[in-house]
Structures are given as C-alpha cells and as structure tokens.
Design an enzyme around this catalytic site. Structure first.
Site, mmCIF file in Angstrom:
data_model
loop_
_atom_site.group_PDB
_atom_site.id
_atom_site.type_symbol
_atom_site.label_atom_id
_atom_site.label_comp_id
_atom_site.label_asym_id
_atom_site.label_seq_id
_atom_site.Cartn_x
_atom_site.Cartn_y
_atom_site.Cartn_z
ATOM 1 C CB CYS A 66 -1.922 7.007 7.869
ATOM 2 S SG CYS A 66 -2.298 6.976 6.118
ATOM 3 C CD GLU A 188 3.844 8.319 -2.472
ATOM 4 O OE1 GLU A 188 3.188 7.534 -1.748
ATOM 5 O OE2 GLU A 188 4.843 8.937 -2.074
ATOM 6 C CB THR A 251 5.034 9.086 1.507
ATOM 7 O OG1 THR A 251 3.980 8.384 0.867
ATOM 8 C CG2 THR A 251 5.125 10.496 0.987
ATOM 9 C CB CYS A 289 4.674 10.201 5.362
ATOM 10 S SG CYS A 289 3.316 9.518 6.234
ATOM 11 C CB SER A 318 0.014 -2.167 0.927
ATOM 12 O OG SER A 318 0.526 -1.369 1.964
ATOM 13 C CG ASN A 320 2.034 1.300 4.412
ATOM 14 O OD1 ASN A 320 1.676 0.790 5.459
ATOM 15 N ND2 ASN A 320 1.164 1.595 3.454
ATOM 16 C CB SER A 380 -4.018 1.112 2.825
ATOM 17 O OG SER A 380 -3.013 0.163 2.620
#
Ligand code: SF4
Length: 400
Positions: A66, A188, A251, A289, A318, A320, A380
């Site tokens: 992203c 985060e 996010t 996001c 990760s 996401n 990522s």
C-alpha cells in the site's frame, strides 16, 4: 500527559523528520530493483490473469504494497542515504515483511534489542544516532524517551494511523473511553492505546457483544476484567468506564467487522440512554484505511471466481494478510498462507501457516491437470515475492 502538546513540540524539533531529504530519485531505482517485478506488471496489464501451461493465475485487483508501506520504506532508504555513517535504529520491524526487514538489516539499520522480559532496551541509543519509527507508529512513551535522548527521529508513521490517533485524542478530550477494534499485542494498537486516557481493546464481534451485553445488563466485573486482561488501560472499570465510548480501530482489521462493532456499540448506547442522548455517549469517526478496504474488497471479488486454490502471501505476523486468509477460508477454498516462495518445494510440497494455528507441511498441494490459482498478498508484501511464488508454481506444474 498532554500528548497533543508533546506532539506539537516534537514536530517542531530540528531533530525530528517526517518527510524525505530530497533523495527520492536516488532511492527509487533501488526500491524498484529490490521489490518490483516485470512478471507482475505483465499480469496486471493482462487484466490480472495469466495462463502458463496448465496453470491459470488470477490475481486480486488490489494487492501488495500500500502507499503507506511504500512511503515508509522509501523514507527509511532515504534516511540511510542522508546519514551514511550514523548508527541507525528502528523501533520495530518497519513493516511485517521478512525480505524488507532483511534488506534494512543488510544496510546496517538495526532493531532496538529486546530483553528477556520482552521489553525494548533503548539504552543502546546514543545522542548521535538516528531512530526510525515504523509505518504503524510508536507509543507516546517511546517517542518521549527518544526525544529526551536528543537523537534524530525519522517518523514513517502512516498518515492513516495518525488519523486514528487523532480520533483517540478527541475521545480523550471528551472523556470517552476508546474502544479499539484490534489485537492488544499488535504494535499499532499499542501505539494507538498510548494516546488514550481510557481504552478497551476488543478483538472481534464476539468480544464486542460481550461488552455491549455488560453495558445493557451488567454482569460479573471480575470475569470481565479477567477476560480482557492486558487489553484495557490501568484502572479501567467496566462499571464506570463504559458510559461514554468512542470507536477506534487497528487499520488492518477486517473492515466489515470494524463497522459492525461500531454499529453494535451505537445501538447499545442508544438503547441504554435513548436516541436524544446518543451523542453524549457515543463517538465515531471513519478511520478505516482505504488500502486495507481495497485489498479486502478485491479478495471478496476474487473468491467469487472458480478457483481450485488460493495462495495468500505475506508475513505470518501481518494482521492484514491474516484478514485476507480469513476471507478465503470462509469460502472453503483450499488456501495457503506463506511468507515467501521458499515455503514452496522441494517438489510438489508447501509449508504454510494454518489460520490462527501453526505451520503445516502439505505434500502434493497442486492438483494434477489444469488448475486456476487465486493469488493475493498483504499490504507489506513486495511484488517480487509474489512473482517468485508464481514462478515456483509454474515450475512445479511444468515438471509434472
Ligand atoms: S495498510 Fe493503510 S494504514 Fe497501514 S500502512 Fe498501509 S495505507 Fe497505512
């Protein structure tokens, strides 16, 4: 602690950087050769599909890096160019990708060491050093500590993450408890919660339902505190701190679930206090996001196609990427989450991470005959890693 005042003073410091050093042209070529792929470009130009022998690849229409991640990596590379002889530290993995983190280490960008209690040891940082804050940010306490050390700080925090922090600051100002949809151990969420005065982290809709039921009907306070151990601010009391709540999110969580959780709290507080009192008890801003949303939407679209299997590429830690795998598994498509092409082979073998579980080796994972393989990757993951995976699949099928 007045975090707003602290942020203002940090942002005006000569030792604090949030932008590049005018070296974008220098690093673009490095980034291209390390992370991009002509094969992926070809598949994109061909309508996100490619047939090769018995294999048809279908790529999600939004996948991979992203812009927040690209920006963070570019800033880290520029920092190395700008300070070629200084020691450079990073407070965490800049993003959750092994290739990117290895490349940074090869450029002598070192991780802050972690002691046996799992705490970061910032004593290694000297005044002359440079410290990079990763894309998902750093806690207020870490930023304060680094500021006091007088070292240089390159802050690559994604603006979308900062947007969530701003929401949490508004909650704090209005004396609302922040309900954060996220994983309390995720870097985060740790950073986000550090901006809150009072917070509670809920992992999923099920936990949110438990909390809402407690708001409406009360319950066992001790059970509540045990269930959410480590996921709330010091001194949090479910009997007094759930009267005014604001919604925030990590996010990279499933967007639909964040929305459902927000609506559930809204309905609950409306039932408890009445519609005319809602604004006094509930606060919500849209902080999902775009990139996460686009990747999840593309995945929902891809799993509607006739696929024999899915490969989801991204770091095992990760968040996401795990959400993408969740979508795939929900459709009962055989789906393999791997972090690099090295997990494939030798021969027709794959080592993958099962959802919310451990690694598993599967033999003969690619079925015989023509197959359609869906592929996506987390925010990522460089295109180059996805291309390596596709090439391995082509090789296995060609050898059969
Ligand atoms: S996934 Fe979204 S919030 Fe996270 S780095 Fe990328 S753009 Fe920023």
């Amino acid at each position: 602690m007045d975090t707003k005042a602290f942020k203002r003073s940090l942002h005006s410091s000569d030792l604090y950087y949030r932008k590049g050093f005018g070296r974008a042209a220098e690093v673009t070529q490095m980034l291209y050769s390390e992370y991009q792929s002509s094969l992926i470009q070809q598949i994109r130009e061909n309508g996100y599909t490619l047939q090769h022998g018995d294999v048809t690849i279908k790529l999600a229409e939004a996948f991979g890096f992203c812009w927040g991640v690209e920006r963070a990596i570019a800033l880290a590379y520029e920092t190395r160019q700008q300070f070629p002889t200084e020691r450079i530290w990073i407070t965490n993995e800049i993003i959750h990708n092994p290739l990117v983190n290895q490349n940074l280490q090869d450029m002598q960008v070192e991780f802050i060491p972690v002691n046996s209690q799992g705490e970061k040891d910032f004593s290694v940082v000297a005044k002359e050093d440079v410290v990079i804050l990763p894309a998902f940010g750093a806690s207020v306490q870490e930023m304060q500590l680094l500021n006091e050390k007088g070292c240089k700080i390159m802050d690559t925090t994604c603006p979308w993450v900062s947007k969530v922090w701003n929401s949490v600051e508004k909650h704090k100002k209005g004396n609302y408890t922040s309900i954060i949809h996220g994983k309390y151990k995720h870097e985060e969420t740790i950073a986000t919660s550090s901006f809150a005065e009072k917070y509670l982290v809920v992992l999923n809709l099920q936990q949110a339902e438990y909390v809402c039921n407690y708001i409406l009907n009360g319950g066992n306070r001790e059970e509540f505190l045990t269930k959410f151990a480590h996921a709330y601010s010091p001194g949090f009391d479910p009997d007094t701190d759930l009267v005014r709540v604001g919604i925030a999110n990590q996010t990279t969580m499933l967007k639909g679930e964040t929305e459902q959780i927000g609506k559930l709290f809204e309905r609950t507080l409306m039932r408890k206090y009445g519609p005319q009192e809602l604004n006094h008890h509930f606060l919500s801003f849209n902080t999902i996001c775009d990139a996460t949303q686009e990747r999840q939407d593309a995945m929902f679209q891809l799993v509607e196609e006739k696929l024999d299997l899915m490969v989801v590429v991204g770091g095992f830690n990760s968040s996401n990427t795990t959400q993408l795998q969740t979508i795939s598994r929900a459709r009962a498509i055989p789906s393999y989450h791997i972090d690099s092409a090295e997990r494939i082979g030798p021969l027709n073998r794959i080592e993958h991470k099962k959802l919310h579980s451990t690694l598993e080796v599967v033999e003969n994972w690619l079925p015989p005959g023509p197959i359609v393989v869906g592929i996506t990757s987390g925010a990522s993951t460089p295109d180059k890693v996805v291309a390596d995976v596709i090439e391995k699949i082509f090789d296995i099928k060609a050898a059969k």
